[in-house]
Scaffold this active site. Structure first.
Site, PDB file in Angstrom:
ATOM      1  N   ASP A  52      -7.212  11.973 -25.860  1.00 28.35           N
ATOM      2  CA  ASP A  52      -6.906  10.553 -25.776  1.00 28.35           C
ATOM      3  C   ASP A  52      -5.883  10.281 -24.667  1.00 28.35           C
ATOM      4  O   ASP A  52      -4.995  11.107 -24.420  1.00 28.35           O
ATOM      5  CB  ASP A  52      -6.374  10.085 -27.133  1.00 28.35           C
ATOM      6  N   GLU A  94     -10.629  10.912 -22.114  1.00 26.01           N
ATOM      7  CA  GLU A  94     -10.633   9.466 -22.369  1.00 26.01           C
ATOM      8  C   GLU A  94      -9.928   8.807 -21.189  1.00 26.01           C
ATOM      9  O   GLU A  94      -8.698   8.748 -21.132  1.00 26.01           O
ATOM     10  CB  GLU A  94      -9.920   9.169 -23.691  1.00 26.01           C
ATOM     11  N   ASP A 106     -11.941   1.867 -31.659  1.00 26.16           N
ATOM     12  CA  ASP A 106     -11.068   0.745 -31.292  1.00 26.16           C
ATOM     13  C   ASP A 106     -11.850  -0.525 -30.975  1.00 26.16           C
ATOM     14  O   ASP A 106     -11.240  -1.577 -30.749  1.00 26.16           O
ATOM     15  CB  ASP A 106     -10.216   1.113 -30.075  1.00 26.16           C
TER      16      ASP A 106
END
Length: 514
Positions: free
Chosen positions: A299, A346, A399
Site C-alpha cells: 500500500d 499500489e 476504498d
C-alpha cells in the site's frame, strides 16, 4: 512460482475474510472460507485477494494494527478447536448480526472463547500438539516474543499507550522485561497460542486454495501503528522523541479531495537507521508476509520515493513537507535476501516519474481502478485502452464504492461516458465493468465480490475518512449459481482461465447454505 504468476494472465476476487458468512459474529478461517475457495474454483478464478490479515486497530481498521507480523485473532475459527476438544459447543452459541460486524460485541466475545480454548488446550492437549506449539514459538521467536509480551503489557496497562507505561517497561530495561515475562507468563502464553492457531489455520486454508490453483494475494500497509509491538521493541527505527512519542507523523498533503490533506498519525521510519541495519526489519516483514500469501500488494508505494512528513503537533496535514524515501535501495536489499519479489505496487494518487521509475526498476506491476476512468477524456490513464501488461486492474478496491453504488452517485458526464465506453444502460454496469477489466491487456484483473453479486452502495466495505467501516458481510443466499457461471465465462473468454472450462458446472451442491 509466485513471481512467475505476475507474468501470467490471471483473474480474481477481492474479499476480506471478515466478510465471510458464519455463526460467530464475523468471517474466519472456518468452513465458509473453504466454501469460498470452492466458489472461486467453480468461477474459474486464480486469485483471492484479502486486506491485511493483521490485528485491527483504531476504527477497526486492518491498516492500523498492533503488529506488522501477527495475525488477526478474529480469524481463528472455533470449529478446529471444537474438534480437538479444547472448547465446548455450548460456549459457541451466539446470536450475532449475520450481515454486519458489531466489533464492540464480537471482539470481546471471540477473545473470551479463545481464552476458554487456551484453557482447554492446557488441560487436554496431546503431547504432539504441545510439541507443535513449542516448535512454532521457537520458529517465530524473532517477532512473537516481543508481540506476546507487548500484548500482555497492553492488557495490564490499558488504555495507556506504551510510552506512558512505567518507564522501565517503556524503555525496555532488561530487568523489567524479565520480571514482566515471569509475572505475565500465562497471558504471554495465551497470545502465543492464538497466533499459533492463526498460522496453522491460515496455512491449511492457503494449502487448500493452492491445490485448486488459487493463489492468495496479501496486503502490506507501508506504515505501522505507533502503539504496536514493532515500534515499542525497536524505537530506534522510527522518528520518536526520547520518551517514545512521534516527532513527525505520516499523511498526504492537501489535494483536490481535501483542503487540509490527510493526517494519518503513523510514526515515520528512521530510514538512515534502517539502512544502517541492512533493512533487516523490512526483510523479515516481507518474508513473513510471503509466508502467508503468494503475492503481496504494498500500500502507498509512492512513499518509498517520497513521503509527506507532518510535525506531530500539527492538527492537519497542511504544514508538512516532502522527504526522500529509500527508493530502490530498500527493494534491492530485500531481493538479495529473499529472491525475486512477487509484489504489486499500489501506485495510485499523484504519481511522479520517479515513482514510475522505481516500480519499473523493481519489476512490480502497478494498479488501475476502472471507476476512476471516466472523469475526463480518452487520455485518462485508468481507461483500459491505455493500460500496459504489467498492470493489475480493479473494477474498484475496498476504498471504492460498489460499481452499482458508483453508477448511482457519479456525475451525469461520467455516467454518459461510462455508458458509451462500456456499452451499458446501467442495468448491468457491474458486469460491464468486470468484463472491461477482464478483456483489457492488463495481466491481472480483480473485482470486489460485491460487484460479482451486483450489490448497491449500502454494501461498501470502506469509505476513507469516515468511521463505522469494515463491517460488511454477505450471505450465501445472495450468491446462487449465476454469478460464478457468468464470471467464469467472462474469465475464460478473456484468456484468464482454461477455455475448456465452458460450460461451467453448477455451484457445488449444498454449498449455498453451509
Amino acid at each position: 512460482m509466485a513471481s512467475d504468476l505476475l507474468n501470467q494472465r490471471t483473474s480474481g476476487v477481492l474479499l476480506h475474510p471478515t466478510s465471510l458468512p458464519g455463526p460467530h459474529g464475523c468471517g474466519d478461517f472456518g468452513p465458509n472460507a473453504y466454501y469460498f475457495v470452492d466458489w472461486l474454483e467453480v468461477a474459474g478464478q486464480t486469485l483471492w485477494q484479502t486486506l491485511p490479515l493483521g490485528p485491527i486497530g483504531p476504527g477497526d481498521s486492518p491498516y492500523m494494527g498492533s503488529s506488522a507480523f501477527a495475525g488477526n485473532p478474529l480469524f481463528v475459527a472455533f470449529e478446529p478447536l471444537l474438534e480437538r476438544g479444547w472448547i465446548n459447543a455450548s460456549s459457541l452459541q451466539a446470536d450475532f448480526n449475520a450481515q454486519k460486524i458489531d466489533y464492540s460485541l464480537v471482539v470481546p466475545w471471540r477473545l473470551a472463547r479463545l481464552r476458554e480454548a487456551f484453557a482447554g488446550f492446557q488441560q487436554a492437549a496431546l503431547p504432539e500438539d504441545q510439541q507443535a506449539f513449542l516448535a512454532w514459538l521457537q520458529a517465530e521467536a524473532s517477532w512473537v516474543d516481543d508481540y506476546t509480551l507487548f500484548m500482555a503489557l497492553d492488557q495490564a496497562h490499558s488504555p495507556a499507550l506504551w510510552p506512558d507505561w512505567p518507564a522501565p517497561l517503556a524503555q525496555r530495561e532488561p530487568a523489567a522485561l524479565a520480571q514482566a515475562r515471569s509475572q505475565h507468563a500465562q497471558e504471554i502464553a495465551f497470545w502465543g497460542f492464538v497466533q499459533w492457531q492463526f498460522d496453522v489455520q491460515w496455512k491449511r486454508l492457503k494449502g487448500y486454495a493452492n491445490q485448486k490453483n488459487i493463489h492468495l494475494v496479501g496486503d502490506l500497509p507501508i506504515f505501522i501503528a505507533h502503539h504496536s509491538s514493532d515500534c515499542w521493541s525497536r524505537p530506534d527505527l522510527y522518528e520518536l522523541d526520547p520518551q517514545g512519542h512521534p516527532n513527525v507523523i505520516a499523511g498526504v498533503p492537501p489535494d483536490f479531495f481535501s483542503e487540509t490533506g490527510q493526517r494519518w498519525g503513523n510514526p515515520l521510519y528512521n530510514w538512515k537507521a534502517m539502512q544502517a541495519d541492512g533493512y533487516a526489519w523490512w526483510i523479515e516483514r516481507v518474508k513473513r508476509q510471503l509466508s502467508l500469501a503468494d503475492v503481496v500488494r504494498i500500500d502507498h508505494f509512492r512513499g518509498f520515493v517520497g513521503y509527506w512528513e507532518i510535525p506531530a503537533s500539527e492538527p492537519t496535514a497542511v504544514k508538512g513537507r516532502w522527504m526522500p524515501g529509500p527508493d530502490y535501495d530498500l527493494f534491492a536489499a530485500i531481493e538479495v535476501a529473499l529472491g525475486k519479489l512477487p509484489i504489486i505496487a499500489e501506485d495510485l494518487g499523484v504519481i511522479t516519474p520517479e515513482v514510475v521509475a522505481l516500480r519499473q526498476r523493481a519489476g512490480f506491476p502497478g494498479m488501475r481502478i476502472l471507476q476512476f476512468a471516466f472523469s475526463d477524456d480518452a487520455g485518462n490513464n485508468f481507461l483500459p485502452h491505455n493500460y500496459a501488461r504489467d498492470t493489475v486492474v480493479y473494477s474498484g478496491t475496498h476504498d471504492n464504492d460498489t460499481v452499482k453504488g458508483w453508477w448511482t452517485d457519479c456525475t451525469e458526464r461520467e455516467r454518459a461516458y461510462a455508458g458509451e465506453y462500456l456499452h451499458t444502460d446501467g442495468s448491468d454496469v457491474h458486469w460491464a465493468m468486470v468484463r472491461a477489466c477482464a478483456q483489457s491487456v492488463a495481466n491481472h484483473a480483480l473485482c470486489q465480490f460485491q460487484d460479482v453479486l451486483g450489490l448497491d452502495g449500502s454494501h461498501r466495505m470502506n469509505t476513507p475518512g469516515t468511521v463505522g467501516c469494515w463491517t460488511w458481510r454477505f450471505l450465501w443466499d445472495w450468491v446462487g449459481n449465476e454469478p460464478a457461471e457468468r464470471l467464469g465465462r467472462i474469465t475464460a473468454a478473456s484468456g484468464r482461465t482454461r477455455f475448456d472450462r465452458l460450460p461451467l458446472p453448477a455451484y457445488p451442491e449444498g454449498k449455498n447454505k453451509p
